[in-house]
Design an enzyme around this catalytic site. Structure first.
Site: not given
Ligand SMILES: Cc1cc2nc3c(=O)[nH]c(=O)nc-3n(C[C@H](O)[C@H](O)[C@H](O)COP(=O)(O)OP(=O)(O)OC[C@H]3O[C@@H](n4cnc5c(N)ncnc54)[C@H](O)[C@@H]3O)c2cc1C
Length: 381
Positions: A125, A127, A130-131, A242-243, A281, A368
């Site tokens: 998912m 990119e 795009a997280g 579930q995840e 303690q 989180n």
């Molecule tokens: C070891 C590892 C394995 C992974 N495996 C997979 C996988 O198998 N498949 C996959 O698709 N992805 C995978 N990921 C990616 C993971 O799902 C993303 O890192 C995650 O979704 C967060 O996205 P981002 O890192 O782009 O952070 P961002 O979305 O850019 O967020 C950055 C910060 O901003 C905060 N934030 C973002 N939006 C908001 C909001 N609206 N309000 C408040 N705070 C916000 C976040 O909480 C975070 O603190 C993996 C990542 C790691 C490190």
């Protein structure tokens, strides 16, 4: 009173899995940590021993297990001091998409090989831009006759190097609403146009292969669309409860393991006073607090698991559990590291690796902060 009712079959599965992991997985953890990957042969051994995809019906290679099997697997895997063999991601997150949304043809084609360990799965998912915000995904999937052409790049994909089959989220650029345009597609390793980028170096989880994946005019058969076209977003959301429960139970099991190990070592170690640190303690109080956290976490998550198994919607409580248990796990490792002093920083110590490895758990499976956002939204705040 136990919240989760394990049967003899569950207990037998746990015993066999625990013995298998102690013999076939834990002894290799250090080597895999250095190699930055788990060999495919280890996955194959897991499959052959019946420890992958246990929830699938027998006809697809599983044993038709209920949701207590993923719970047992997550707990036992948490004890192996390695994070590379992401068997829970494969068996309990990715494969269920194929089982729930795949056509009979797709299920027959892939599921038995997922269960045998011949195919390691991944879900793509994230990119580069795009997280958390899935609506920002730019990977496109465009129909062309009997085929679909995928273009785009994914990053931080777990099992990205080892994978033989990836679920790729892509959108139809003709549909303006980013959620309505999202679909899930199955892309096999070896498909022309599907390539790997970097095998990413991370601060922790070194034995886990995390990679960039690229799709350049990657053509797949239309039959590899999972579920309905445009239903990608709702499919992803449907499986998240579930995840996140699997993630939470892994966090509780990890915290329990670490604090129990810490108590064992601290009891045995004599300090300058000639007494072990557990006779101080303030340390006693700290350890009791950590054990209390583990018990609170376990009670909460087990209750949610029981309710989830009864079909209840516990989405809000599940996001609460995900952020609380993963924060708790990080607090636990950090506190135990303090008690160990310099010994805790030695690479020979369980805690040094644990400290690095658990850090990610507050970020993946939804950060989180996003968990709190979801809870706030559901609570109408
Ligand atoms: C070891 C590892 C394995 C992974 N495996 C997979 C996988 O198998 N498949 C996959 O698709 N992805 C995978 N990921 C990616 C993971 O799902 C993303 O890192 C995650 O979704 C967060 O996205 P981002 O890192 O782009 O952070 P961002 O979305 O850019 O967020 C950055 C910060 O901003 C905060 N934030 C973002 N939006 C908001 C909001 N609206 N309000 C408040 N705070 C916000 C976040 O909480 C975070 O603190 C993996 C990542 C790691 C490190």
């Amino acid at each position: 009173m136990d919240i989760l009712k394990y049967t003899e079959e569950h207990n037998d599965f746990r015993k066999r899995l625990s013995e298998f992991l102690a013999k076939e997985i834990t002894p290799y953890a250090d080597q895999w940590e250095k190699d930055h990957i788990v060999p495919k042969s280890a996955w194959k051994k897991m499959g052959e021993a019946g420890f992958l995809c246990y929830c699938l019906p027998k006809e697809y290679g599983g044993i038709g297990g209920d949701f207590l099997y993923p719970i047992i697997a997550a707990e036992e895997l948490a004890k192996t001091n390695q994070t590379g063999l992401m068997a829970s991601l494969h068996s309990d997150v990715v494969v269920p998409y194929i089982y729930t949304y795949g056509t009979e043809e797709i299920k027959k084609k892939y599921l038995p090989r997922c269960a045998s360990g011949d195919i390691i799965t991944a879900v793509a998912m994230t990119e580069p831009d795009a997280g958390s915000d899935l609506a920002a995904m730019t990977t496109t999937a465009v129909e062309d006759g009997d085929e679909i052409i995928i273009n785009g790049s994914k990053t931080f994909i777990s099992n990205g190097i080892n994978t033989g089959l990836v679920i790729v989220a892509g959108r139809d650029p003709a549909i303006e609403n980013p959620y309505a345009g999202l679909s899930l597609y199955l892309v096999e390793d070896g498909t022309p146009g599907f390539t790997r980028g970097r095998h990413l170096e991370k601060m922790g989880m070194h034995s886990q292969d995390t990679a960039e994946l690229f799709f350049t005019n990657c053509r797949i058969p239309k039959a590899n669309l999972l579920g309905e076209k445009g239903a990608g977003f709702s499919m992803l959301m449907a499986k998240l409860q579930q995840e996140r429960l699997v993630c939470s139970i892994g966090a509780v099991a990890g915290a329990q393991l670490i604090v129990e190990e810490a108590i064992k070592v601290l009891k045995e170690t004599k300090y300058t006073t000639g007494r072990s640190l557990t006779k101080t303690q303030s340390v006693q109080f700290g350890l009791v607090e950590l054990l209390t956290d583990v018990k609170i976490g376990r009670t909460f998550v087990e209750k949610l698991v029981a309710e989830h198994m009864e079909g209840a919607n516990v989405l809000t409580e599940t996001v609460m559990a995900k952020f609380w248990t993963t924060d708790m796990l990080n607090r636990t490792v950090s506190k135990c590291l303090d008690y160990f002093g310099d010994d805790g920083l030695s690479e020979e110590n369980l805690l040094a690796r644990g400290f690095r490895d658990v850090r990610i758990m507050t970020i993946f499976a939804g950060t989180n902060e996003i968990m709190k956002m979801v809870a706030a939204g559901n609570l109408g705040l």
